[in-house]
Scaffold this active site. Structure first.
Site, mmCIF file in Angstrom:
data_model
loop_
_atom_site.group_PDB
_atom_site.id
_atom_site.type_symbol
_atom_site.label_atom_id
_atom_site.label_comp_id
_atom_site.label_asym_id
_atom_site.label_seq_id
_atom_site.Cartn_x
_atom_site.Cartn_y
_atom_site.Cartn_z
ATOM 1 N N SER A 193 -58.548 129.468 0.827
ATOM 2 C CA SER A 193 -58.305 128.392 1.788
ATOM 3 C C SER A 193 -59.567 127.580 2.013
ATOM 4 C CB SER A 193 -57.823 128.966 3.128
ATOM 5 O OG SER A 193 -57.682 127.942 4.077
ATOM 6 N N ASP A 213 -49.183 121.656 0.647
ATOM 7 C CA ASP A 213 -48.079 121.367 1.564
ATOM 8 C C ASP A 213 -47.018 120.469 0.928
ATOM 9 O OD1 ASP A 213 -48.982 122.953 3.590
ATOM 10 O OD2 ASP A 213 -49.976 121.356 4.701
ATOM 11 N N LYS A 271 -51.471 116.326 11.649
ATOM 12 C CA LYS A 271 -51.815 117.595 12.300
ATOM 13 C C LYS A 271 -53.264 117.996 12.031
ATOM 14 C CE LYS A 271 -49.609 121.500 11.030
ATOM 15 N NZ LYS A 271 -50.323 122.773 10.817
ATOM 16 N N SER A 272 -53.707 117.855 10.781
ATOM 17 C CA SER A 272 -55.070 118.279 10.423
ATOM 18 C C SER A 272 -56.126 117.483 11.181
ATOM 19 C CB SER A 272 -55.295 118.122 8.919
ATOM 20 O OG SER A 272 -54.432 118.964 8.198
#
Length: 420
Positions: A161, A304, A20-21
């Protein structure tokens, strides 16, 4: 909506979805490049489609054919829409906010109810130092941005983040004076920043690491259209590996690993520490002991991995302690709090700490209804845990369209007893 989950044994081969990243980053960088880029093995999920729509709003032309995405752009930001809906995607709204600063138009960026709770202030403060006008709702979306950012020096906290830092680096080469970025405190999720820099390099832009994870410089440069292949996603693979440990019988995982950095690849070494033997060949297979070893795991660089590591406490001989992952409280949900509350329902002994969890194997397994709070990674983790315990229900199966849209059907194909 809920799922009924019963005791299951998983046999056969399951394919790991694309990363996804890297899908996000490749789409954004192709939209900032001059020319036509072809991106292969792209994850097409709710999150990455939000990025596709954001890039169309910035003026790129995008065609999708199966997992191939063709992006055509003149390398300039020419807004076609002054409101961008990032849906549930933190990556989309954060990178889009920095890209929006390259335009002299007032652009509003928003998302769903979950995204409107996620922090944006550090990024907005960094953009303000570059002369960008920004407003927000108490430091959270919706936000408005009006540039044009000419670049220069800016400072930002690294404690919440790494997406903020990635966003600034990605937009930096398009600023007239480039950008020098100074990071205050310890940066969390460092490997995601490495992923950003590696992807930028594939698109022809060099980032100067003056002091890694502390200070970076990116000069004014042009992104070059390219062909890019997205590797498999170790974040999703970690869940599949946890399923193999808890439920697998001759189960294998098909994946294309590639050579790009992924912090969640550490799941392999973590599993080995727990006593799992892993064979990475054409397919990935594991041999799991009857009981896992337990141990302490620092997830500061790979938050994650918290859900798949937490559910492994179902078959551990000693406690599993997870620490240095306070930033998991700022994900789609407060994952630390929800894991603590929900896994206690099935009998796992839990001590919740500010920055993590201590988990002990259940003395007695208990069937329960597990609330995933519309968090895709929690839904998948709770489904796997439910298949180990039996006779459980798990809420919000629709959430998987964020990162792994075919999770339920893929798992069913290898023996999962999940009824939506």
């Amino acid at each position: 909506m809920k799922c009924k989950v019963d005791k299951s044994t998983l046999t056969g081969t399951i394919s790991c979805p694309p990363n996804k990243s890297y899908s996000h980053r490749a789409i954004f960088l192709a939209a900032l490049s001059n020319g036509k880029s072809t991106l292969r093995n792209v994850l097409l999920s709710r999150d990455t489609l939000a990025t596709v729509n954001a890039c169309k709003a910035f003026g790129a032309k995008i065609e999708i054919n199966d997992s191939t995405v063709v992006v055509e752009s003149n390398g300039k930001i020419t807004p076609q829409d002054l409101e961008i809906d990032a849906s549930n995607s933190g990556t989309t709204i954060r990178i889009s906010t920095a890209i929006a600063s390259l335009s002299d138009k007032m652009i509003t960026l928003t998302g769903d109810a979950s995204l409107k709770k996620r922090p944006m202030q550090p990024l907005l403060d960094a953009l303000k130092q570059l002369g960008v006008q920004c407003t927000s709702t108490d430091g959270k979306p919706p936000v408005t941005v009006k540039g044009r950012a000419d670049g220069g020096i800016t400072r930002i906290s690294g404690s919440i983040s790494s997406q903020f830092i990635s966003a600034l680096l990605i937009s930096g080469p398009k600023m007239k004076n480039g950008i020098t970025l100074e990071i205050d405190g310890d940066l969390v999720s460092k490997p995601y920043l490495d992923s950003t820099i590696a992807t930028m390099k594939k698109f022809g832009v060099t980032v100067n690491a003056i002091s890694p994870y502390k200070k970076y410089n990116v000069s004014n440069q042009e992104y070059k259209a390219t062909e890019f292949v997205v590797p498999s996603d170790f974040s999703s693979m970690a869940l599949l590996l946890s399923a193999a440990v808890l439920l697998g019988e001759n189960m294998s995982i098909d994946a294309s690993l590639g050579d790009l950095p992924q912090g969640d690849r550490e799941i392999l070494s973590y599993l080995e520490k727990l006593g799992v033997k892993i064979n990475v060949g054409e397919k990935i297979t594991i041999v799991s002991p009857k009981l896992l070893n337990g141990g302490r795991f620092d997830l500061s660089n790979n938050p994650d991995l918290l859900p798949p590591m937490a559910i492994l406490a179902l078959k551990t001989s000693k406690p599993i302690e997870i620490y240095n992952v306070k930033h998991a409280r700022f994900k789609e949900t407060d994952r630390i709090a929800i894991l603590a509350k929900e896994l206690a329902k099935i009998g796992i002994g839990i001590t919740e700490k500010e920055d993590g969890l201590i988990l002990e194997s259940p003395k007695v397994l208990k069937s329960a209804e597990l609330e995933s709070s519309e968090d895709h990674r929690l839904f998948m983790a709770f489904s796997i845990a439910g298949m180990f315990v039996g006779n459980c229900t798990v809420t919000d199966p629709d959430s998987v369209d964020v990162s792994y849209p075919t999770f339920v059907e893929d798992m069913r194909r290898i023996g999962a007893k999940i009824t939506v």
